[in-house]
Design an enzyme around this catalytic site. Sequence first.
Site, PDB file in Angstrom:
ATOM      1  N   MET A   1      -9.215   7.785  -1.712  1.00 24.11           N
ATOM      2  CA  MET A   1     -10.161   8.273  -0.679  1.00 24.11           C
ATOM      3  C   MET A   1     -10.749   9.613  -1.108  1.00 24.11           C
ATOM      4  SD  MET A   1      -8.032   7.418   2.761  1.00 24.11           S
ATOM      5  CE  MET A   1      -7.042   5.921   2.902  1.00 24.11           C
TER       6      MET A   1
ATOM      7  N   ASP B   1      -4.705   3.336  -2.456  1.00 23.47           N
ATOM      8  CA  ASP B   1      -5.848   3.728  -1.633  1.00 23.47           C
ATOM      9  C   ASP B   1      -6.434   5.037  -2.131  1.00 23.47           C
ATOM     10  OD1 ASP B   1      -6.008   1.654   0.414  1.00 23.47           O
ATOM     11  OD2 ASP B   1      -4.022   2.340   1.037  1.00 23.47           O
TER      12      ASP B   1
ATOM     13  N   ASP C   1      -6.652  -5.983   4.991  1.00 18.00           N
ATOM     14  CA  ASP C   1      -6.057  -4.657   4.830  1.00 18.00           C
ATOM     15  C   ASP C   1      -6.220  -3.873   6.130  1.00 18.00           C
ATOM     16  OD1 ASP C   1      -5.045  -2.310   3.779  1.00 18.00           O
ATOM     17  OD2 ASP C   1      -6.845  -1.816   2.613  1.00 18.00           O
ATOM     18  N   GLY C   2      -5.069  -3.474   6.692  1.00 17.69           N
ATOM     19  CA  GLY C   2      -5.094  -2.669   7.915  1.00 17.69           C
ATOM     20  C   GLY C   2      -4.352  -3.342   9.055  1.00 17.69           C
TER      21      GLY C   2
ATOM     22  N   PHE D   1      -6.879   5.687   7.128  1.00 20.48           N
ATOM     23  CA  PHE D   1      -5.490   6.019   7.452  1.00 20.48           C
ATOM     24  C   PHE D   1      -4.637   4.755   7.566  1.00 20.48           C
ATOM     25  CE2 PHE D   1      -8.312   9.235   9.048  1.00 20.48           C
ATOM     26  CZ  PHE D   1      -7.737  10.409   8.579  1.00 20.48           C
TER      27      PHE D   1
ATOM     28  N   MET E   1     -11.551  -5.370   5.612  1.00 22.14           N
ATOM     29  CA  MET E   1     -10.811  -4.346   6.355  1.00 22.14           C
ATOM     30  C   MET E   1     -10.614  -4.789   7.800  1.00 22.14           C
ATOM     31  SD  MET E   1     -10.111  -1.918   4.274  1.00 22.14           S
ATOM     32  CE  MET E   1      -9.340  -0.838   5.483  1.00 22.14           C
TER      33      MET E   1
ATOM     34  N   HIS F   1      -8.000   0.251  -4.344  1.00 21.26           N
ATOM     35  CA  HIS F   1      -8.979   0.181  -3.259  1.00 21.26           C
ATOM     36  C   HIS F   1      -9.734   1.502  -3.201  1.00 21.26           C
ATOM     37  CE1 HIS F   1      -9.510  -0.299   1.418  1.00 21.26           C
ATOM     38  NE2 HIS F   1     -10.663  -0.309   0.760  1.00 21.26           N
TER      39      HIS F   1
ATOM     40  N   SER G   1       0.855  -1.199   0.000  1.00 24.02           N
ATOM     41  CA  SER G   1       0.000   0.000   0.000  1.00 24.02           C
ATOM     42  C   SER G   1       0.885   1.241   0.000  1.00 24.02           C
ATOM     43  CB  SER G   1      -0.905  -0.004   1.227  1.00 24.02           C
ATOM     44  OG  SER G   1      -1.421   1.301   1.417  1.00 24.02           O
TER      45      SER G   1
ATOM     46  N   HIS H   1      -0.928  -1.699  -4.036  1.00 17.28           N
ATOM     47  CA  HIS H   1      -2.236  -1.326  -3.469  1.00 17.28           C
ATOM     48  C   HIS H   1      -2.350   0.202  -3.449  1.00 17.28           C
ATOM     49  CE1 HIS H   1      -5.603  -2.345  -0.620  1.00 17.28           C
ATOM     50  NE2 HIS H   1      -5.343  -1.135  -0.149  1.00 17.28           N
TER      51      HIS H   1
ATOM     52  N   MET I   1     -12.166   3.930  -1.720  1.00 10.85           N
ATOM     53  CA  MET I   1     -12.934   4.264  -0.509  1.00 10.85           C
ATOM     54  C   MET I   1     -13.677   5.549  -0.829  1.00 10.85           C
ATOM     55  SD  MET I   1      -9.925   3.248   2.115  1.00 10.85           S
ATOM     56  CE  MET I   1      -8.765   3.213   0.753  1.00 10.85           C
TER      57      MET I   1
HETATM   58  C1  DX5 Z   1      -6.622   2.249   5.116  1.00  6.22           C
HETATM   59  C2  DX5 Z   1      -6.050   1.728   3.827  1.00  6.22           C
HETATM   60  C3  DX5 Z   1      -4.968   0.722   4.031  1.00  6.22           C
HETATM   61  C4  DX5 Z   1      -3.738   1.292   4.709  1.00  6.22           C
HETATM   62  C5  DX5 Z   1      -2.950   0.209   5.383  1.00  6.22           C
HETATM   63  O1  DX5 Z   1      -7.805   2.917   4.854  1.00  6.22           O
HETATM   64  O2  DX5 Z   1      -7.059   1.128   3.054  1.00  6.22           O
HETATM   65  O3  DX5 Z   1      -4.601   0.118   2.800  1.00  6.22           O
HETATM   66  O4  DX5 Z   1      -2.921   1.974   3.789  1.00  6.22           O
HETATM   67  O5  DX5 Z   1      -1.957   0.773   6.172  1.00  6.22           O
HETATM   68  P1  DX5 Z   1      -1.149  -0.056   7.289  1.00  6.22           P
HETATM   69  O6  DX5 Z   1      -0.593  -1.263   6.623  1.00  6.22           O
HETATM   70  O7  DX5 Z   1      -0.142   0.898   7.807  1.00  6.22           O
HETATM   71  O8  DX5 Z   1      -2.198  -0.410   8.340  1.00  6.22           O
HETATM   72 ZN    ZN Z   2      -6.422  -0.122   1.371  1.00 11.40          ZN
END
Ligand code: DX5
Ligand code: ZN
Length: 226
Positions: free
Chosen positions: A37, A35, A174-175, A145, A139, A66, A8, A33, A68
Site C-alpha cells: 500500500m 499487501d 480478498d477481505g 486494512f 475485493m 497485491h 495475507s 499474500h 494497492m
Molecule cells: C485489504 C487487504 C487484504 C486484507 C485482508 O486491503 O488487501 O488482503 O489483508 O484482511 P482480512 O482477511 O482480515 O479481511
Molecule cells: Zn490483499
Amino acid sequence: MQIKISASILAADPTQLGNEIKKVEKAGIDLIHIDVMDGHFVPNLTMGPFIVEAIKKITQVPLDIHLMIENPDKYVESFTKKTEKDDILTFHIEATDNPLSVINSIKDQDLKAGVAINPDTNEQTIEKLLGSIDMLLVMTVYPGFSGQAFKRYVCDKIRKLREMAPENLDIEVDGGVKPETIPDAASAGANVFAAATSIFAKDDYKDAIEGLRRKAQEFSCLFIKS
Ligand code: DX5
Ligand code: ZN
C-alpha cells in the site's frame, strides 16, 4: 480447478514475520499474500519490494503480491526483479489508465499477472482484460486494512465474472474471508481465498487453513481437483 488459500501477512506479527511465514508454510498454505500500500491509492502504508525480496529468500510458497498503489507501471519492475515464475503480481484496475501495458510488462518478465477490482467497480470495466490475465482478484472490502467485514453484495459481481471469464481463470476474493463468509464467495465462483485475520488471529494456523479449505470445497460451484 483448485481451491487455494492465500495467507495475507498484513495480520501476521511483524516482529516475527519470518517465523509466521514458516508456520503457515508448514500448515499447508498455497500462497503468501503480500499487501503493498502506498498511502495514495489507499489510506495506509505497508510494505514494498524490500520485504518481498526478504520473504522470497525464506519460502518456497508462491507469492501473491497485491499492489494497492497508484501508477503501478512505475513499480512493476522493482517487484518483478525480486520474484519468479509462479509468483503473481496483481494491480488495481482503478489505479491505471493503461492496464494492458501493465499486464504485458508483468508477463514479459515471465510472471503471472493479476488484476484487482474494488467492491464498487463495475464488472464491465475489466471484461476485455479477462482473457489476458492469470488471476482476477475481487475485493470484498474497501482496500486499506485487514479486519473489515465481508461485503456480501459483491458476490453478485463474482457470479457474473465467473460466467464472463475464460474457463479455469483463478478468481480470488480478498477481505473479510472466514468460514462464515466463504460459502457465499465459493458458491458464487471464487476459488482462491485470501485471509489475514481468520488465519493469523488464530492459535492453530493449520486448523484455520484446513477449516477455510473445507468450507470452500463444500460450497464451491466449480469442478474441484483434489
Ligand atoms: C485489504 C487487504 C487484504 C486484507 C485482508 O486491503 O488487501 O488482503 O489483508 O484482511 P482480512 O482477511 O482480515 O479481511
Ligand atoms: Zn490483499
